[in-house]
Design a protein around this motif. Structure first.
Motif, PDB file in Angstrom:
ATOM      1  N   VAL A  20       4.257   8.474   4.442  1.00  0.00           N
ATOM      2  CA  VAL A  20       4.206   7.056   4.075  1.00  0.00           C
ATOM      3  C   VAL A  20       5.273   6.268   4.824  1.00  0.00           C
ATOM      4  O   VAL A  20       5.028   5.198   5.383  1.00  0.00           O
ATOM      5  CB  VAL A  20       4.357   6.887   2.555  1.00  0.00           C
ATOM      6  N   ARG A  65       0.829  -1.209   0.000  1.00  0.00           N
ATOM      7  CA  ARG A  65       0.000   0.000   0.000  1.00  0.00           C
ATOM      8  C   ARG A  65       0.861   1.255   0.000  1.00  0.00           C
ATOM      9  O   ARG A  65       0.546   2.255  -0.670  1.00  0.00           O
ATOM     10  CB  ARG A  65      -0.924  -0.017   1.222  1.00  0.00           C
ATOM     11  N   ALA A  66       1.979   1.168   0.751  1.00  0.00           N
ATOM     12  CA  ALA A  66       2.882   2.318   0.783  1.00  0.00           C
ATOM     13  C   ALA A  66       3.456   2.597  -0.593  1.00  0.00           C
ATOM     14  O   ALA A  66       3.555   3.755  -1.036  1.00  0.00           O
ATOM     15  CB  ALA A  66       3.999   2.086   1.803  1.00  0.00           C
ATOM     16  N   GLN A  75       4.525  14.160   1.779  1.00  0.00           N
ATOM     17  CA  GLN A  75       3.650  12.996   1.746  1.00  0.00           C
ATOM     18  C   GLN A  75       4.443  11.685   1.751  1.00  0.00           C
ATOM     19  O   GLN A  75       4.007  10.684   2.335  1.00  0.00           O
ATOM     20  CB  GLN A  75       2.744  13.075   0.508  1.00  0.00           C
ATOM     21  N   GLU A  86       1.273   6.889  -6.570  1.00  0.00           N
ATOM     22  CA  GLU A  86       0.157   7.810  -6.773  1.00  0.00           C
ATOM     23  C   GLU A  86       0.563   9.250  -6.507  1.00  0.00           C
ATOM     24  O   GLU A  86       0.098  10.177  -7.194  1.00  0.00           O
ATOM     25  CB  GLU A  86      -0.988   7.394  -5.847  1.00  0.00           C
ATOM     26  N   LEU A  87       1.485   9.437  -5.535  1.00  0.00           N
ATOM     27  CA  LEU A  87       1.916  10.794  -5.192  1.00  0.00           C
ATOM     28  C   LEU A  87       2.616  11.482  -6.349  1.00  0.00           C
ATOM     29  O   LEU A  87       2.557  12.702  -6.486  1.00  0.00           O
ATOM     30  CB  LEU A  87       2.834  10.770  -3.966  1.00  0.00           C
ATOM     31  N   THR A 108      -0.444  12.914  -8.115  1.00  0.00           N
ATOM     32  CA  THR A 108      -1.390  13.807  -7.425  1.00  0.00           C
ATOM     33  C   THR A 108      -0.719  14.999  -6.742  1.00  0.00           C
ATOM     34  O   THR A 108      -1.371  16.025  -6.538  1.00  0.00           O
ATOM     35  CB  THR A 108      -2.174  13.002  -6.386  1.00  0.00           C
ATOM     36  N   SER A 109       0.552  14.879  -6.366  1.00  0.00           N
ATOM     37  CA  SER A 109       1.225  16.005  -5.669  1.00  0.00           C
ATOM     38  C   SER A 109       1.473  17.136  -6.649  1.00  0.00           C
ATOM     39  O   SER A 109       2.060  16.921  -7.718  1.00  0.00           O
ATOM     40  CB  SER A 109       2.541  15.534  -5.053  1.00  0.00           C
ATOM     41  N   ARG A 159       0.929   4.168  -2.796  1.00  0.00           N
ATOM     42  CA  ARG A 159       0.738   5.588  -2.457  1.00  0.00           C
ATOM     43  C   ARG A 159       1.879   6.435  -3.008  1.00  0.00           C
ATOM     44  O   ARG A 159       1.660   7.553  -3.485  1.00  0.00           O
ATOM     45  CB  ARG A 159       0.648   5.751  -0.935  1.00  0.00           C
TER      46      ARG A 159
END
Length: 994
Positions: free
Chosen positions: A372, A347-348, A368, A354-355, A358-359, A351
């Protein structure tokens, strides 16, 4: 032993006191001084007798002789010996009886007959009573045995301890026979060891330990060990058994028995143990019935033991499985914990990935990422250090620390961060490790001293570009190798995300510049686009033209094979969906090659164009006419009302084509043959439809051209049979399924053997032995015939190499004479096998001579120079080769069997004239002749009278796998047998014939 095995009156072969009562009973009805002997043989072949006291041995011998007479006499003796009564007869149960009575004086024939009838009834009744009594006793024993076996089976499933179980089994056996002294032994034939599982004996003090393993080497003189190795049941006194098995006496093994019976227990073919009973007092106390009984019980005891052992093994395996499951459960718990940790890590990583998208800024991305990492590790003190673009400075774009609030960028120095960059690998250091590196001069502290420090390099394209670090200022918090591994794994994905995010930022910067350049370039492209639109239109028109050319015939303009198959695919799909039928017509112009060869290819093209025009005019507007190539056309007819409508269409096309036309200044009357294939759900594609329509077209041509034929199941079956036979033929060539048969060739006057003709047979795996006429056509069409020929040549040469006398001839087809290396290859085959070339003959036909005269002449001379002679087969049935015959080195003429058959019967004058002419020609050329197909003595005599010296045929022997030897005896043709066709006895076109 079964109850039906008990003999009447006497239980075994021979005599008994009880058995003599029968003879005495019969004697009472005869005069005083009479002697009676009765013999009988039961259904199992055992013989017994009963005689009156004092009966002489010759009288018993006479009775035994009457018992063996075949067929047995029934009734009294004749008047030749009125003082004797002799008879033999069958009884209802299949046994046989004989009776002889010696009288002190003659007795009238009626009295003898009446006494004999009475005697037969008394014998039958007496034997039946004894058999019934024996069956009753056997039944009682069988019931006791059945109850014993039920008891053993119940004990096996009772769950008793092994000692109690075996003790109760012993009690059951005691109820069947004398078993006071009884033991059970188990045997391992691989390790050659024994275990006394149970031991009960009133005289032997031996105490058995079921767990004690006794090696055979420790008991070499054991009678039990000898029984186990012998593998068969043994019975007798201990002394006699030791003598039988060559086992010396040994007091260690207990006292000797007056009677000892042991039977092995078997598991399959292996001896796995034995049961032994002993009697110390009474010799011969055990018999065959006890042996059979104990053998039967032994296998049930073995089954009971196996069941107990299986239950114990099951309990042991259940315990082992329970323990294994406990271990597996513990491992599973650890695996679950590890999997949960992996899921958190996964999951980390998701993320982090994804960052990068999205960042909105790098600063937010770093923050972010810190969040994590904090979920996975202690990361209260965390920073990211990156090298500057020139690699001279160390920058800290993100840093969170309890003590060092601000980290300024600096030139590269000797800090822990720089150490990780230089080494290119992670560093996990506590206070002592940091002090050690400082003492060696490898690092110099910057900022507050950490109690535990962990740094991992960040890579880009295998080059270190920075470091991600976490540190602890408390002794209570320390990092380990697992944390290092985890941070390294996360750092790899952070490197990827960081590179991606930096690339995005650079892309945003470049985007503004790109927009200006795009605006300028757009104006230029608008101008180019107008020109491109014009070019695209031209290209579309060109592509449409090329597409049309790819799917249509250039000569006639009709759709070609590719377009037809595409349309057939659509028709098949529609037929499956809407259940609408259609048909395909395959059309081939008759004698089209004659037009090309006579008036030229241009005229042929004109005929094709005219034919295509007529075909199109004859069909409906929605039907498709396609040219497949050459003079072949196909017509797709959809939405048909049945076969009749399709046939009407085919005849309309044939009539239209049959109208005369002028081609190259000549009037031509074209015609065609049409094959029809109707749609059927078994068709998978258009190629299969065209194939079947093509097959039907060839059927139409075979029927006389200018007509149509419909493909049916008979054509399909014939095609499948030919296809299967060709596949079988190829497998037979590879699988060595061909065998050579040899038919003798003899001298007609004395039948002396001079040679054989080799004929090939196919030993088909399903259809048995096949003659060549059943597969020669397929072999010639497929081109496999030459390979099969060479198989026969190899068989014949191998037979020559084994030695012997006489020659072997093989048939050679014109196909081989067209091959320039045939002679060299045949001679090389002889040389490799070590066979004598002078014992080999080749049989050729007139066709082979005339096909290519110079080549045939060279080949025959080459073979003759090496000793291989040539014979002319089926002479008189082919082309006239008389003008060439004197030029060829021919050793023999074989007169065709059609002329030999005509030497007897209505056609005798004509056949005699032909054979006399052949003999005259052979005499002129100084060569001999062989008459083929000689089946009768009359034909043999006629040939000898006309001067023919040699012959072959069914009269002298049918083809066989082995060579005949010596003189051949006459073999008349059986009633109803007829002569084989010529192609079955002599070579017509290939060595396959025969």
């Amino acid at each position: 032993m079964h109850s039906s095995d008990v003999l009447p009156v006497a239980a075994v072969s021979g005599r008994s006191t009880a058995g003599d009562a029968l003879a005495c009973a019969l004697q009472e009805a005869l005069p005083a001084g009479s002697q009676v002997v009765v013999c009988w043989r039961d259904a199992q072949g055992r013989v017994s007798d009963s005689s009156t006291p004092g009966a002489p041995a010759p009288l018993r011998a006479d009775a035994a002789a009457w018992l063996e007479r075949d067929p047995p006499a029934v009734g009294a003796s004749g008047d030749t010996r009125p003082d004797r009564i002799e008879a033999a007869w069958w009884l209802e149960d299949g046994s046989r009886a004989a009776l002889v009575a010696a009288l002190p004086q003659s007795m009238p024939t009626p009295l003898r007959a009446a006494w004999l009838a009475m005697a037969r009834r008394i014998v039958a009744a007496d034997l039946a009573a004894v058999r019934a009594h024996a069956r009753a006793e056997a039944l009682e024993k069988s019931e006791r045995l059945q109850q014993a076996l039920y008891g053993i089976a119940d004990l096996a499933g009772s769950g008793l301890e092994m000692s109690d179980l075996l003790s109760r089994i012993h009690g059951v056996v005691c109820g069947l026979t004398y078993a006071e002294n009884f033991y059970i032994v188990l045997y391992d034939d691989v390790a050659d060891t024994m275990r006394f599982l149970y031991f009960a004996d009133r005289a032997d003090p031996f105490v058995a330990d079921p767990e004690q393993v006794i090696r055979a080497a420790d008991m070499p003189n054991s009678l039990t060990l000898a029984l186990l190795r012998h593998g068969e049941a043994l019975q007798g006194s201990s002394t006699s058994l030791r003598e039988l098995l060559n086992v010396p006496p040994d007091d260690f093994h207990g006292p000797d028995s007056a009677d000892w019976l042991g039977v092995p227990m078997r598991r399959g073919e292996r001896v796995c143990g034995a049961i032994v009973v002993q009697n110390y007092d009474t010799p011969g106390s055990y018999g065959e019935e006890d042996r059979a009984l104990l053998s039967f019980v032994a296998q049930h005891i073995l089954t009971a033991l196996d069941r107990v052992h299986a239950r114990e093994e099951l309990e042991r395996r259940v315990a082992e499985r329970t323990y294994a499951l406990q271990l597996s459960n513990r491992d599973l718990q650890a695996e679950i914990i590890e999997r949960q940790r992996s899921e958190r890590l996964q999951r980390a990583l998701f993320r982090i990935a994804e960052l990068t998208i999205t960042s909105d800024t790098l600063s937010r991305f770093y923050s972010q990422v810190h969040d994590v990492v904090s979920e996975l590790l202690y990361a209260r003190n965390f920073y990211i250090a990156l090298l500057s673009d020139d690699g001279e400075r160390l920058q800290f774009p993100y840093s969170i620390d309890e003590r060092d609030m601000i980290r300024e960028s600096r030139r590269l120095a000797d800090g822990l961060t720089e150490y990780v960059i230089r080494q290119g690998r992670p560093l996990l250091a506590d206070r002592n490790r940091i002090a050690e590196l400082h003492a060696r001069g490898e690092v110099r502290s910057h900022g507050s001293a950490a109690h535990c420090w962990l740094g991992v390099p960040l890579f880009r394209d295998e080059a270190v570009v920075g470091v991600i670090a976490i540190q602890s200022y408390s002794r209570a918090i320390a990092f380990n190798a697992r944390d290092q591994e985890l941070l390294t794994f996360v750092a790899h994905h952070i490197s990827i995300g960081l590179a991606r995010k930096q690339a995005q930022d650079r892309l945003v910067t470049a985007h503004g510049e790109l927009e200006q350049r795009v605006a300028s370039r757009t104006r230029e492209l608008a101008h180019s686009n107008a020109e491109l639109v014009a070019q695209i239109g031209e290209r579309v028109r060109a592509e449409q033209k090329l597409t049309h050319q790819a799917l249509h015939d250039t000569l006639t303009g009709l759709p070609n094979r590719g377009r037809l198959l595409e349309r057939l695919g659509q028709a098949i799909a529609q037929a499956r969906r809407d259940r609408r039928s259609f048909a395909v017509l395959f059309l081939d112009l008759d004698r089209f090659k004659l037009v090309n060869d006579s008036v030229g290819h241009s005229a042929g093209d004109e005929l094709l164009v005219e034919s295509s025009r007529r075909i199109v005019a004859a069909v409906r507007g929605e039907d498709m006419v396609a040219r497949l190539g050459g003079d072949e056309f196909a017509i797709l007819i959809e939405n048909i009302d049945g076969l009749g409508a399709v046939e009407d269409m085919a005849h309309r096309v044939l009539r239209a084509l049959g109208e005369p036309c002028w081609i190259a200044g000549r009037e031509v009357f074209p015609s065609a043959s049409i094959g029809i294939a109707l749609w059927h759900p078994r068709y998978r594609d258009g190629i299969e439809l065209l194939r079947d329509a093509d097959a039907a077209m060839y059927r139409a041509k075979g029927l006389g051209r200018g007509r149509c034929a419909v493909f049916d199941e008979e054509m399909r079956d014939q095609a499948m049979r030919i296809l299967d036979l060709e596949a079988d033929l190829r497998r037979a060539i590879n699988g060595d399924a061909f065998v050579a048969y040899y038919q003798p060739i003899v001298r007609l006057d004395d039948r002396a053997l001079i040679g054989h003709e080799a004929l090939l047979r196919w030993r088909h795996e399903k259809r048995g032995l096949l003659l060549p006429r059943e597969f020669i056509g397929v072999g010639e069409d497929s081109g496999l015939i030459e390979e099969v020929d060479w198989i026969l040549y190899g068989r014949a040469v191998a037979e020559l190499a084994r030695g012997g006398e006489g020659y072997i001839s093989v048939n050679v087809s014109p196909r081989h004479f067209r091959s320039g290396d045939f002679a060299d290859r045949l001679l090389r085959l002889l040389d490799d096998a070590g066979a004598d070339p002078q014992r080999l003959r080749i049989e050729i036909t007139e066709v082979a001579l005339l096909d290519d005269v110079p080549r045939a002449l060279r080949m025959l001379r080459t073979l003759r120079n090496h000793g291989v002679l040539a014979q002319l087969d089926d002479f008189g049935t082919g082309f006239s080769a008389l003008s060439y015959l004197h030029r060829f080195p021919i050793e023999c003429l074989k007169i065709d069997q059609s002329f030999v058959a005509g030497l007897v019967g209505e056609s005798r004058p004509e056949s005699v004239a032909v054979v006399r002419a052949i003999q005259a020609l052979a005499g002129t050329l100084a060569i001999h002749t062989i008459g083929e197909g000689v089946e009768t003595e009359a034909q043999r005599a006629a040939l000898r009278e006309l001067g023919c010296v040699y012959g072959q045929g069914f009269l002298f022997g049918r083809p066989a796998e082995r060579l005949a030897t010596g003189a051949v005896a006459a073999m008349p043709t059986p009633a109803g047998d007829v002569a084989a066709p010529a192609a079955c006895t002599a070579g017509a076109s290939s060595s396959l014939t025969g």
